[in-house]
Write an enzyme that holds these catalytic residues in place. Structure first.
Site, mmCIF file in Angstrom:
data_model
loop_
_atom_site.group_PDB
_atom_site.id
_atom_site.type_symbol
_atom_site.label_atom_id
_atom_site.label_comp_id
_atom_site.label_asym_id
_atom_site.label_seq_id
_atom_site.Cartn_x
_atom_site.Cartn_y
_atom_site.Cartn_z
ATOM 1 N N ARG A 169 -4.111 6.517 0.751
ATOM 2 C CA ARG A 169 -4.670 7.747 1.328
ATOM 3 C C ARG A 169 -3.710 8.569 2.172
ATOM 4 N NH1 ARG A 169 -9.886 4.741 3.497
ATOM 5 N NH2 ARG A 169 -8.208 3.229 3.636
ATOM 6 N N ASP A 210 -6.758 -3.630 -6.978
ATOM 7 C CA ASP A 210 -7.308 -4.215 -5.764
ATOM 8 C C ASP A 210 -7.508 -5.700 -6.011
ATOM 9 O OD1 ASP A 210 -8.590 -3.216 -3.024
ATOM 10 O OD2 ASP A 210 -9.725 -4.925 -3.752
ATOM 11 N N ARG A 253 0.821 -1.222 0.000
ATOM 12 C CA ARG A 253 0.000 0.000 0.000
ATOM 13 C C ARG A 253 0.850 1.266 0.000
ATOM 14 N NH1 ARG A 253 -5.429 -0.956 2.300
ATOM 15 N NH2 ARG A 253 -6.058 -2.667 0.971
#
Ligand code: CP3
Length: 351
Positions: A27, A72, A23
């Protein structure tokens, strides 16, 4: 192309330890949040130009030694006929959870060129322009099944375990269709230009070793034996897998990803000398004082260097609360400290 990461995966000698983060795009980055204001997560996955931009960003910002395709694990199962959405702060939510053999029979095999051409186009664009290796990935059958059967993220995995024990034939059919998808999908990613692949079995640590052996291991062995001829590193990762590590190392994976609960030295004793290792800084440290980050990273580097074949990573994905500056500083620290540490070990060995 810089090949430090690939050399470590093959357990060859390196002059400094390679590092990348699960990741690493997400965000915690202001740039990612800005893109997400105008596009959903799945929009980004389905748009090769945007996908390539988001994949490239952390490589440029952090100086990591590998890129991971932005996508994903649910993207290919959507194309197999399981309709789902990704809810912010929750995760994948499946419209009609799979509970019976008849539900399993509705899943079609994946044809990557037809079903996910945007993924392969993103890989092609990235592979021809990146200066570091590109890692492709897929979800492992158990972890994908956990979303497909539960219908959403779960704490106890009651429905998926119920299906596994109650209807072994349905379970076998589900594992087979998902295993074939993983093989087909990762083969297509490698042909399009990925230099390594990672199979995310994030939630398999919910199983006992006994159940892992019976209900999961044969499918993982099948997957890695089919991927082996591609001749690229095959990384296998899960969370809370301490007890499963000896079996995971026998699947045919060539690199085992570790979460933060296990000590590198113990993981190596459990996996033997069959695989390289990757991990395993607690992602929560990304909000801790730097002195703590450094102390933990130093121990991982030192234990990781005790045998060839170690890739520095987190024990799970980067958390949204992480400060990009901390990750940048961590990357530089891993590079600098490991370079000095490995040089001093080499001198020590020669004396
Ligand atoms: O590592 C990378 O930089 C590549 C990107 C990546 C994403 N998902 C993008 C994403 C990867 C490798 C994945 C795999 C994935 N997806 C896994 C396996 C890895 C892991 O974390 O264990 C799992 C279990 C999923 C399912 C999933 N998708 C979850 C649990 C979530 C989080 C939901 C939330 O809002 O917290 C997602 C959404 C998702 N996939 C995000 C990202 C960057 C969250 C940010 C967003 O919604 O934009």
């Amino acid at each position: 192309m810089q090949d430090l990461f690939l050399r470590a995966c093959r357990r060859e000698a390196v002059e400094r330890m390679p590092v990348w983060y699960m990741r690493q795009a997400g965000r915690y980055q202001p740039e990612y949040r800005r893109i997400r204001e105008r596009h959903t997560l799945l929009d980004i996955c389905r748009n090769p130009a945007l996908c390539a931009e988001v994949t490239r960003l952390p490589v440029e910002q952090l100086g990591v030694d590998a890129a991971i395709l932005f996508s994903d694990i649910m993207v290919p199962v959507g194309a197999m006929g399981a309709s789902f959405e990704i809810r912010e702060g929750v995760g994948p939510v499946v419209a009609q959870p799979i509970r019976t053999a008849a539900d399993v029979a509705q899943l079609r095999p994946l044809d990557p060129d037809r079903d996910v051409p945007y993924v392969l186009e993103a890989v092609e664009r990235l592979a021809s322009t990146l200066e570091v290796p590109l890692i492709g990935f897929a979800g492992a059958p158990f972890t994908l099944a956990s979303y497909l059967v539960e219908g959403r993220p779960s704490r106890d995995y009651l429905q998926v375990k119920r299906l596994m024990w109650a209807d072994p034939e349905a379970w076998r059919a589900l594992m087979e269709v998902l295993s074939d998808m993983v093989v087909t999908y990762l083969t297509a990613q490698v042909r399009a230009g990925c230099s390594a692949v990672q199979v995310f079995d994030s939630w398999v640590g919910a199983l006992s070793v006994i159940d892992y052996d019976q209900y999961v291991f044969p499918y993982m062995q099948y997957i890695f034996s089919r991927l082996r001829p591609l001749n690229v590193p095959l990384i296998y990762f899960g969370v809370t897998t301490g007890e499963l590590l000896p079996r995971m190392a026998e699947t045919g994976a060539t690199v085992i990803g570790l979460d933060w609960r296990v000590r590198i030295r113990d993981a190596r004793a459990r996996t033997g000398d069959r695989t390289a290792l990757q991990g395993n800084l607690d992602p929560a440290l990304l909000v801790a004082p730097w002195s703590q980050v450094e102390a933990h990273a130093r121990r991982i580097i030192e234990e990781g260097s005790e045998a060839p074949g170690f890739i520095f990573n987190l024990g799970h994905g980067v958390i949204p609360e992480a400060d990009p500056e901390t990750l940048k500083r961590l990357t530089a620290f891993v590079h600098d400290y490991s370079e000095h540490y490995l040089a001093s070990r080499r001198r020590g060995v020669q004396q």
